[in-house]
Design an enzyme around this catalytic site. Structure first.
Site, mmCIF file in Angstrom:
data_model
loop_
_atom_site.group_PDB
_atom_site.id
_atom_site.type_symbol
_atom_site.label_atom_id
_atom_site.label_comp_id
_atom_site.label_asym_id
_atom_site.label_seq_id
_atom_site.Cartn_x
_atom_site.Cartn_y
_atom_site.Cartn_z
ATOM 1 N N HIS A 182 0.830 -1.224 0.000
ATOM 2 C CA HIS A 182 0.000 0.000 0.000
ATOM 3 C C HIS A 182 0.861 1.268 0.000
ATOM 4 O O HIS A 182 0.533 2.251 0.658
ATOM 5 C CB HIS A 182 -0.957 0.017 1.204
ATOM 6 C CG HIS A 182 -1.939 -1.106 1.220
ATOM 7 N ND1 HIS A 182 -3.209 -1.010 0.700
ATOM 8 C CD2 HIS A 182 -1.836 -2.366 1.700
ATOM 9 C CE1 HIS A 182 -3.847 -2.154 0.863
ATOM 10 N NE2 HIS A 182 -3.029 -3.011 1.462
ATOM 11 N N ASN A 235 -10.497 -3.115 1.960
ATOM 12 C CA ASN A 235 -10.064 -3.220 0.569
ATOM 13 C C ASN A 235 -11.263 -2.962 -0.339
ATOM 14 O O ASN A 235 -12.393 -2.829 0.141
ATOM 15 C CB ASN A 235 -9.515 -4.631 0.284
ATOM 16 C CG ASN A 235 -8.078 -4.801 0.747
ATOM 17 O OD1 ASN A 235 -7.325 -3.838 0.850
ATOM 18 N ND2 ASN A 235 -7.693 -6.037 1.019
HETATM 19 C C1 HEM Z 1 -3.235 -11.507 5.708
HETATM 20 C C2 HEM Z 1 -2.917 -10.669 6.615
HETATM 21 C C3 HEM Z 1 -2.438 -9.266 6.358
HETATM 22 C C4 HEM Z 1 -1.229 -8.781 6.711
HETATM 23 C C5 HEM Z 1 -0.087 -9.541 7.408
HETATM 24 C C6 HEM Z 1 -1.207 -7.371 6.321
HETATM 25 C C7 HEM Z 1 -0.120 -6.524 6.494
HETATM 26 C C8 HEM Z 1 -0.085 -5.192 6.166
HETATM 27 C C9 HEM Z 1 1.056 -4.332 6.314
HETATM 28 C C10 HEM Z 1 2.427 -4.746 6.833
HETATM 29 C C11 HEM Z 1 0.697 -3.088 5.897
HETATM 30 C C12 HEM Z 1 1.577 -1.844 5.807
HETATM 31 C C13 HEM Z 1 1.494 -1.061 7.082
HETATM 32 C C14 HEM Z 1 2.401 0.180 7.036
HETATM 33 O O1 HEM Z 1 3.542 0.078 6.606
HETATM 34 O O2 HEM Z 1 1.926 1.251 7.443
HETATM 35 C C15 HEM Z 1 -0.698 -3.161 5.506
HETATM 36 C C16 HEM Z 1 -1.418 -2.085 5.056
HETATM 37 C C17 HEM Z 1 -2.757 -2.150 4.705
HETATM 38 N N1 HEM Z 1 -3.565 -3.280 4.722
HETATM 39 FE FE1 HEM Z 1 -2.996 -5.161 5.222
HETATM 40 N N2 HEM Z 1 -2.401 -7.047 5.744
HETATM 41 C C18 HEM Z 1 -3.188 -8.167 5.741
HETATM 42 C C19 HEM Z 1 -4.478 -8.248 5.248
HETATM 43 C C20 HEM Z 1 -5.266 -7.163 4.897
HETATM 44 C C21 HEM Z 1 -6.689 -7.227 4.618
HETATM 45 C C22 HEM Z 1 -7.541 -8.486 4.671
HETATM 46 C C23 HEM Z 1 -7.090 -5.954 4.332
HETATM 47 C C24 HEM Z 1 -8.458 -5.446 3.999
HETATM 48 C C25 HEM Z 1 -9.526 -5.888 4.638
HETATM 49 C C26 HEM Z 1 -5.912 -5.092 4.414
HETATM 50 C C27 HEM Z 1 -5.912 -3.747 4.155
HETATM 51 C C28 HEM Z 1 -4.813 -2.922 4.296
HETATM 52 C C29 HEM Z 1 -4.830 -1.487 3.983
HETATM 53 C C30 HEM Z 1 -6.021 -0.679 3.469
HETATM 54 C C31 HEM Z 1 -3.550 -1.004 4.244
HETATM 55 C C32 HEM Z 1 -3.073 0.432 4.053
HETATM 56 C C33 HEM Z 1 -3.590 1.277 5.219
HETATM 57 C C34 HEM Z 1 -3.431 2.756 4.979
HETATM 58 O O3 HEM Z 1 -3.871 3.266 3.934
HETATM 59 O O4 HEM Z 1 -2.880 3.461 5.846
HETATM 60 N N3 HEM Z 1 -4.847 -5.862 4.750
HETATM 61 N N4 HEM Z 1 -1.161 -4.449 5.676
#
Ligand code: HEM
Length: 305
Positions: free
Chosen positions: A57, A130
């Site tokens: 992201h 998402n």
């Molecule tokens: C399978 C497990 C998941 C892991 C281990 C994971 C891990 C991560 C990590 C490491 C980040 C970056 C955080 C940062 O550097 O600030 C992130 C961001 C994000 N994740 Fe996940 N994620 C997972 C599943 C999901 C799911 C299922 C969704 C949606 C329902 C999701 C939506 C997001 C969004 C929208 C961001 C960006 C947030 C922002 O705009 O500040 N992720 N995720």
């Protein structure tokens, strides 16, 4: 501590703190204490505030807005956010792509992040969603391997189609999300023309302390629109930040985008007897079928990008 304007000082999570300029000490001259959560939080924030690049992201756009309650859901929840019809809460939304690194285009084929922060009087509430109601896997331990298959190869530094298909073909539970990704939803026409989904099953607790399982869906009021493969491939070379520009220009013109937030609900009994595990993120149920449906609101007036 309450300042002259009677505003409460809070940390980044919205939790009230007594001071952000004085550390906790043992008496007037005593040593400072490592139990001081506010001091540790401030240092932790400082140590990390220059973000080199998010691993996922990395590319996105954000905007401030307002959440307005339009339907009464107090039978499900005692959260003050939803306490009465007409109640408004400030929000911040960030839309993002997932796999490409900083500097890349924001209109290539990929999932989109849809993260909303509600600044509620009970503290900040993050809905990290998402643009699809499902996900590639149900077990987070596979996420790191999956993302590595999506990022640039460590040797050549470009993305390999073969790495994705290798991972997907060896991980059969990804098929549902892969079909969404390779269909229209994988190439939305910018941030304004896509839905957002909390995806996970959350719970709401009402005044009687009864729990109901819930999913949150944010439906775009602009309508879902998509690019063809030919369109986004061509456009990303001409205008790599097409989605950012589209949102920015719409807001500048006063053409504020909005989404309507819906909830799907399920009782514990329904969850126990459902044909599959409702907590499995690789599956999804159409809103109109099987589940109760009610509608509260989300009318986001975006103030700035
Ligand atoms: C399978 C497990 C998941 C892991 C281990 C994971 C891990 C991560 C990590 C490491 C980040 C970056 C955080 C940062 O550097 O600030 C992130 C961001 C994000 N994740 Fe996940 N994620 C997972 C599943 C999901 C799911 C299922 C969704 C949606 C329902 C999701 C939506 C997001 C969004 C929208 C961001 C960006 C947030 C922002 O705009 O500040 N992720 N995720």
């Amino acid at each position: 501590m309450v300042d002259n304007n009677q505003k409460v000082l809070t940390n980044a999570a919205g939790i009230p703190v007594p001071s952000n300029t004085v550390s906790k000490s043992v008496g007037k001259q005593g040593p400072l204490l490592l139990e001081d959560y506010t001091l540790l939080k401030k240092m932790a924030h400082f140590n990390r505030e220059r973000i080199p690049e998010r691993v996922v992201h990395a590319i996105g756009s954000g905007a401030y807005g307002t959440f307005t309650v339009t339907d009464d859901i107090t039978r499900y929840t005692k959260a003050k956010l939803f306490s009465e019809v007409g109640k408004q809460t400030e929000i911040f939304a960030r839309f993002s792509t997932v796999a490409k690194s900083k500097g890349g285009s924001d209109i290539y084929r990929d999932l989109r992040g849809f993260a909303v922060k509600f600044y509620t009087e009970d503290g900040n509430w993050d809905m990290v969603g998402n643009n699809t109601p499902i996900f590639f896997m149900r077990d987070p331990i596979k996420f790191m391997d999956f993302i590595r298959s999506q990022k640039e190869h460590p040797k050549e530094h470009w993305r390999h189609d073969q790495m994705w298909w290798d991972f997907w073909s060896l991980t059969p539970e990804t098929i549902h999300q892969v079909l969404w990704l390779m269909g229209d939803r994988g190439a939305p026409m910018g941030w304004r023309h896509m839905n957002g989904y909390g995806s996970h099953t959350f719970s709401l607790i009402n005044e009687a302390n009864e729990r109901i399982w819930v999913k949150f869906h944010f439906k775009t009021d602009q309508g879902n629109k998509f690019f063809t493969d030919e369109q986004w491939r061509k456009l990303q070379g001409i205008e790599p930040r097409w989605a950012a520009k589209d949102l920015y220009n719409a807001i500048e013109e006063g053409n504020y985008p909005s989404w309507t937030m819906h909830i799907q609900t399920m009782t514990d009994e329904q969850a126990q007897n459902f044909k599959w595990n409702p907590f499995d993120l690789t599956k999804w149920v159409n809103v109109a079928k099987k589940l109760l449906k009610t509608k509260c609101s989300y009318s986001a007036t975006f103030l700035q990008n």
